[in-house]
Motif scaffolding. Sequence first.
Motif, PDB file in Angstrom:
ATOM      1  N   ALA A 111       5.215  -3.403   8.305  1.00  0.00           N
ATOM      2  CA  ALA A 111       5.636  -2.260   9.122  1.00  0.00           C
ATOM      3  C   ALA A 111       5.961  -2.707  10.543  1.00  0.00           C
ATOM      4  CB  ALA A 111       4.540  -1.197   9.137  1.00  0.00           C
ATOM      5  N   VAL A 112       5.131  -3.551  11.120  1.00  0.00           N
ATOM      6  CA  VAL A 112       5.374  -4.031  12.482  1.00  0.00           C
ATOM      7  C   VAL A 112       6.684  -4.815  12.543  1.00  0.00           C
ATOM      8  CG1 VAL A 112       4.509  -5.570  14.305  1.00  0.00           C
ATOM      9  CG2 VAL A 112       2.943  -3.981  13.153  1.00  0.00           C
ATOM     10  N   GLU A 113       6.927  -5.650  11.542  1.00  0.00           N
ATOM     11  CA  GLU A 113       8.190  -6.407  11.493  1.00  0.00           C
ATOM     12  C   GLU A 113       9.390  -5.474  11.421  1.00  0.00           C
ATOM     13  OE1 GLU A 113       8.180  -9.364   8.388  1.00  0.00           O
ATOM     14  OE2 GLU A 113       6.276 -10.198   9.086  1.00  0.00           O
ATOM     15  N   ARG A 114       9.297  -4.453  10.580  1.00  0.00           N
ATOM     16  CA  ARG A 114      10.410  -3.505  10.436  1.00  0.00           C
ATOM     17  C   ARG A 114      10.648  -2.745  11.738  1.00  0.00           C
ATOM     18  NH1 ARG A 114      13.000  -0.560   6.009  1.00  0.00           N
ATOM     19  NH2 ARG A 114      12.003  -2.125   4.744  1.00  0.00           N
ATOM     20  N   LEU A 115       9.582  -2.302  12.366  1.00  0.00           N
ATOM     21  CA  LEU A 115       9.716  -1.580  13.634  1.00  0.00           C
ATOM     22  C   LEU A 115      10.321  -2.459  14.719  1.00  0.00           C
ATOM     23  CD1 LEU A 115       6.282   0.272  13.653  1.00  0.00           C
ATOM     24  CD2 LEU A 115       8.524   1.309  13.216  1.00  0.00           C
ATOM     25  N   ALA A 116       9.999  -3.744  14.704  1.00  0.00           N
ATOM     26  CA  ALA A 116      10.496  -4.669  15.725  1.00  0.00           C
ATOM     27  C   ALA A 116      12.021  -4.766  15.726  1.00  0.00           C
ATOM     28  CB  ALA A 116       9.870  -6.047  15.534  1.00  0.00           C
ATOM     29  N   TRP A 117      12.647  -4.587  14.576  1.00  0.00           N
ATOM     30  CA  TRP A 117      14.118  -4.616  14.556  1.00  0.00           C
ATOM     31  C   TRP A 117      14.731  -3.218  14.514  1.00  0.00           C
ATOM     32  CZ3 TRP A 117      16.146  -2.426  10.217  1.00  0.00           C
ATOM     33  CH2 TRP A 117      15.473  -2.565   9.018  1.00  0.00           C
ATOM     34  N   GLY A 118      13.887  -2.197  14.726  1.00  0.00           N
ATOM     35  CA  GLY A 118      14.409  -0.842  14.847  1.00  0.00           C
ATOM     36  C   GLY A 118      14.403  -0.027  13.578  1.00  0.00           C
ATOM     37  N   GLY A 119      13.728  -0.501  12.540  1.00  0.00           N
ATOM     38  CA  GLY A 119      13.652   0.251  11.282  1.00  0.00           C
ATOM     39  C   GLY A 119      12.545   1.288  11.318  1.00  0.00           C
ATOM     40  N   ASP A 120      12.513   2.116  10.312  1.00  0.00           N
ATOM     41  CA  ASP A 120      11.480   3.135  10.137  1.00  0.00           C
ATOM     42  C   ASP A 120      10.548   2.712   9.014  1.00  0.00           C
ATOM     43  OD1 ASP A 120      12.784   4.770  12.017  1.00  0.00           O
ATOM     44  OD2 ASP A 120      14.002   5.725  10.460  1.00  0.00           O
ATOM     45  N   VAL A 121       9.361   3.309   8.990  1.00  0.00           N
ATOM     46  CA  VAL A 121       8.371   3.020   7.954  1.00  0.00           C
ATOM     47  C   VAL A 121       7.861   4.346   7.416  1.00  0.00           C
ATOM     48  CG1 VAL A 121       6.109   2.005   7.487  1.00  0.00           C
ATOM     49  CG2 VAL A 121       7.678   0.879   9.089  1.00  0.00           C
ATOM     50  N   SER A 122       7.813   4.456   6.103  1.00  0.00           N
ATOM     51  CA  SER A 122       7.269   5.647   5.472  1.00  0.00           C
ATOM     52  C   SER A 122       6.437   5.216   4.279  1.00  0.00           C
ATOM     53  CB  SER A 122       8.408   6.572   5.017  1.00  0.00           C
ATOM     54  OG  SER A 122       7.888   7.759   4.472  1.00  0.00           O
ATOM     55  N   LEU A 123       5.166   5.595   4.282  1.00  0.00           N
ATOM     56  CA  LEU A 123       4.258   5.242   3.195  1.00  0.00           C
ATOM     57  C   LEU A 123       3.594   6.505   2.662  1.00  0.00           C
ATOM     58  CD1 LEU A 123       2.471   2.197   4.871  1.00  0.00           C
ATOM     59  CD2 LEU A 123       4.303   2.114   3.180  1.00  0.00           C
ATOM     60  N   GLY A 124       3.344   6.516   1.385  1.00  0.00           N
ATOM     61  CA  GLY A 124       2.656   7.651   0.788  1.00  0.00           C
ATOM     62  C   GLY A 124       1.788   7.194  -0.368  1.00  0.00           C
ATOM     63  N   GLN A 125       0.633   7.822  -0.487  1.00  0.00           N
ATOM     64  CA  GLN A 125      -0.282   7.500  -1.566  1.00  0.00           C
ATOM     65  C   GLN A 125      -0.837   8.790  -2.170  1.00  0.00           C
ATOM     66  OE1 GLN A 125      -0.939   6.222   1.627  1.00  0.00           O
ATOM     67  NE2 GLN A 125      -0.030   4.230   1.294  1.00  0.00           N
ATOM     68  N   TYR A 126      -1.007   8.746  -3.479  1.00  0.00           N
ATOM     69  CA  TYR A 126      -1.702   9.827  -4.153  1.00  0.00           C
ATOM     70  C   TYR A 126      -3.188   9.615  -3.925  1.00  0.00           C
ATOM     71  CZ  TYR A 126       2.668  10.910  -6.416  1.00  0.00           C
ATOM     72  OH  TYR A 126       3.965  11.262  -6.649  1.00  0.00           O
ATOM     73  N   LEU A 127      -3.867  10.691  -3.623  1.00  0.00           N
ATOM     74  CA  LEU A 127      -5.310  10.633  -3.461  1.00  0.00           C
ATOM     75  C   LEU A 127      -5.959  11.177  -4.721  1.00  0.00           C
ATOM     76  CD1 LEU A 127      -5.682  11.917   0.219  1.00  0.00           C
ATOM     77  CD2 LEU A 127      -5.247   9.601  -0.602  1.00  0.00           C
ATOM     78  N   LYS A 128      -7.225  10.902  -4.864  1.00  0.00           N
ATOM     79  CA  LYS A 128      -7.955  11.432  -6.017  1.00  0.00           C
ATOM     80  C   LYS A 128      -7.821  12.948  -6.001  1.00  0.00           C
ATOM     81  CE  LYS A 128     -11.078   7.547  -5.800  1.00  0.00           C
ATOM     82  NZ  LYS A 128     -12.389   7.075  -5.371  1.00  0.00           N
ATOM     83  N   GLY A 129      -7.552  13.524  -7.149  1.00  0.00           N
ATOM     84  CA  GLY A 129      -7.313  14.964  -7.233  1.00  0.00           C
ATOM     85  C   GLY A 129      -5.817  15.233  -7.198  1.00  0.00           C
ATOM     86  N   THR A 130      -5.425  16.275  -6.490  1.00  0.00           N
ATOM     87  CA  THR A 130      -4.008  16.667  -6.466  1.00  0.00           C
ATOM     88  C   THR A 130      -3.377  16.522  -5.084  1.00  0.00           C
ATOM     89  OG1 THR A 130      -4.584  18.969  -6.041  1.00  0.00           O
ATOM     90  CG2 THR A 130      -4.357  18.311  -8.353  1.00  0.00           C
TER      91      THR A 130
END
Length: 158
Positions: A111-130
């Motif tokens: 993420a830091v590398e991507r931000l350094a060249w001006g990119g965006d970062v988006s992460l998502g995880q399913y949690l236990k349950g819904t």
Amino acid sequence: MHQHGYAWLGEKKAFDKESIRRPAGQAPAVTSDQEVHDRYREAVAVFPATGVPPIQTAHWLMKPPSMIRGTWEEPKEAGEWLGRRLAEFAPRFASAQDREGARLVLLVRAAVERLAWGGDVSLGQYLKGTLFHSVALVTCSPNRAAPDLPCPARQPSA
């Protein structure tokens, strides 16, 4: 150039509802199906105000400044925030693989590398349950994917 952080925790059902995750766009033709008109009306009413992550990461910049969870001038600082968010929720990630510390460290470094060249970062995880957890870092002023979007944190001068 700087980065804004965004986070969302909510029901997977809300995350799966595409119509609230896209900006309205151009109004449909009068002859369009009722379903198209309904989706447009919903997007106009809900997209600007919902904290549900947009389909396109740069579209966070279309949301009100109150949704910004942090702003950083340096990618490393934004990465530290991301690392804290991931560590906070990691015990609840549904996937054991997603909880692994080494994997989380690699995600933050990338993420830091991507931000350094001006990119965006988006992460998502399913949690236990819904539940679904989403975190995003969006480069601002300008954004590479959407350079015409203004910074939501800067108020226009009168």
